[in-house]
Design a protein around this motif. Structure first.
Motif, PDB file in Angstrom:
ATOM      1  N   ARG A 291      32.070  22.002  71.160  1.00  0.00           N
ATOM      2  CA  ARG A 291      33.527  22.174  71.117  1.00  0.00           C
ATOM      3  C   ARG A 291      33.893  23.385  70.272  1.00  0.00           C
ATOM      4  O   ARG A 291      34.741  24.197  70.653  1.00  0.00           O
ATOM      5  CB  ARG A 291      34.200  20.916  70.560  1.00  0.00           C
ATOM      6  CG  ARG A 291      35.727  20.971  70.585  1.00  0.00           C
ATOM      7  CD  ARG A 291      36.348  19.794  69.871  1.00  0.00           C
ATOM      8  NE  ARG A 291      36.152  19.838  68.430  1.00  0.00           N
ATOM      9  CZ  ARG A 291      36.826  20.646  67.602  1.00  0.00           C
ATOM     10  NH1 ARG A 291      37.714  21.495  68.050  1.00  0.00           N
ATOM     11  NH2 ARG A 291      36.597  20.607  66.296  1.00  0.00           N
TER      12      ARG A 291
ATOM     13  N   GLU B  69      29.938  31.955  77.598  1.00  0.00           N
ATOM     14  CA  GLU B  69      29.194  30.784  78.049  1.00  0.00           C
ATOM     15  C   GLU B  69      27.690  30.964  77.872  1.00  0.00           C
ATOM     16  O   GLU B  69      27.003  30.045  77.430  1.00  0.00           O
ATOM     17  CB  GLU B  69      29.511  30.474  79.511  1.00  0.00           C
ATOM     18  CG  GLU B  69      28.791  29.237  80.008  1.00  0.00           C
ATOM     19  CD  GLU B  69      29.116  28.887  81.446  1.00  0.00           C
ATOM     20  OE1 GLU B  69      28.684  27.818  81.875  1.00  0.00           O
ATOM     21  OE2 GLU B  69      29.786  29.674  82.137  1.00  0.00           O
TER      22      GLU B  69
ATOM     23  N   LYS C 289      28.543  32.288  65.431  1.00  0.00           N
ATOM     24  CA  LYS C 289      29.561  33.289  65.753  1.00  0.00           C
ATOM     25  C   LYS C 289      29.297  34.598  65.027  1.00  0.00           C
ATOM     26  O   LYS C 289      29.534  35.678  65.569  1.00  0.00           O
ATOM     27  CB  LYS C 289      30.952  32.751  65.454  1.00  0.00           C
ATOM     28  CG  LYS C 289      31.376  31.684  66.433  1.00  0.00           C
ATOM     29  CD  LYS C 289      32.744  31.121  66.102  1.00  0.00           C
ATOM     30  CE  LYS C 289      33.151  30.051  67.103  1.00  0.00           C
ATOM     31  NZ  LYS C 289      34.514  29.570  66.864  1.00  0.00           N
TER      32      LYS C 289
ATOM     33  N   SER D  13      33.410  26.774  71.991  1.00  0.00           N
ATOM     34  CA  SER D  13      34.066  26.941  73.292  1.00  0.00           C
ATOM     35  C   SER D  13      34.707  28.311  73.466  1.00  0.00           C
ATOM     36  O   SER D  13      35.005  28.712  74.592  1.00  0.00           O
ATOM     37  CB  SER D  13      35.108  25.841  73.502  1.00  0.00           C
ATOM     38  OG  SER D  13      36.151  25.965  72.544  1.00  0.00           O
ATOM     39  N   ASP D  14      34.902  29.039  72.374  1.00  0.00           N
ATOM     40  CA  ASP D  14      35.562  30.340  72.466  1.00  0.00           C
ATOM     41  C   ASP D  14      34.592  31.521  72.501  1.00  0.00           C
ATOM     42  O   ASP D  14      35.017  32.670  72.412  1.00  0.00           O
ATOM     43  CB  ASP D  14      36.557  30.512  71.326  1.00  0.00           C
ATOM     44  CG  ASP D  14      35.929  30.364  69.954  1.00  0.00           C
ATOM     45  OD1 ASP D  14      34.761  29.933  69.870  1.00  0.00           O
ATOM     46  OD2 ASP D  14      36.613  30.659  68.959  1.00  0.00           O
ATOM     47  N   ILE D  15      33.294  31.249  72.650  1.00  0.00           N
ATOM     48  CA  ILE D  15      32.336  32.357  72.798  1.00  0.00           C
ATOM     49  C   ILE D  15      31.838  32.378  74.240  1.00  0.00           C
ATOM     50  O   ILE D  15      32.054  31.426  74.992  1.00  0.00           O
ATOM     51  CB  ILE D  15      31.157  32.276  71.792  1.00  0.00           C
ATOM     52  CG1 ILE D  15      30.245  31.082  72.068  1.00  0.00           C
ATOM     53  CG2 ILE D  15      31.666  32.252  70.353  1.00  0.00           C
ATOM     54  CD1 ILE D  15      28.965  31.078  71.233  1.00  0.00           C
TER      55      ILE D  15
ATOM     56  N   ARG E   4      26.852  30.498  74.273  1.00  0.00           N
ATOM     57  CA  ARG E   4      27.008  29.086  73.911  1.00  0.00           C
ATOM     58  C   ARG E   4      25.823  28.272  74.426  1.00  0.00           C
ATOM     59  O   ARG E   4      25.252  27.457  73.697  1.00  0.00           O
ATOM     60  CB  ARG E   4      28.331  28.533  74.448  1.00  0.00           C
ATOM     61  CG  ARG E   4      28.588  27.089  74.035  1.00  0.00           C
ATOM     62  CD  ARG E   4      29.938  26.559  74.462  1.00  0.00           C
ATOM     63  NE  ARG E   4      30.136  26.578  75.894  1.00  0.00           N
ATOM     64  CZ  ARG E   4      30.889  27.444  76.556  1.00  0.00           C
ATOM     65  NH1 ARG E   4      31.549  28.389  75.932  1.00  0.00           N
ATOM     66  NH2 ARG E   4      31.005  27.366  77.868  1.00  0.00           N
TER      67      ARG E   4
END
Length: 64
Positions: A12, A19, A59, A15-17, A22
């Motif tokens: 969760r 795919e 990140k 989710s902003d990196i 991730r």
């Protein structure tokens, strides 16, 4: 917190990196848990810290 909860929260938080990044990160940490074994799950979570901490490290690696 157990492995499933840890990994769900980590996913969760990532989710902003991208795919692919991730998926790579999730595979890495799933392998980490697998190699440690079920009997060492609690120790792995303790060593890793919180999913939030791990997400920050990931990140930073991807310069996000």
């Amino acid at each position: 917190m157990n492995r499933v909860e840890f990994m769900q929260e980590l996913e969760r938080l990532l989710s902003d990196i991208a795919e692919s990044d991730r998926l790579d990160a999730m595979a890495y940490y799933n392998d980490y848990f697998d190699e440690a074994g079920v009997e060492n799950e609690a120790q792995v979570i303790e060593a890793l810290g919180t999913p939030e901490k791990v997400a920050v490290i990931i990140k930073e690696k991807f310069n996000f």
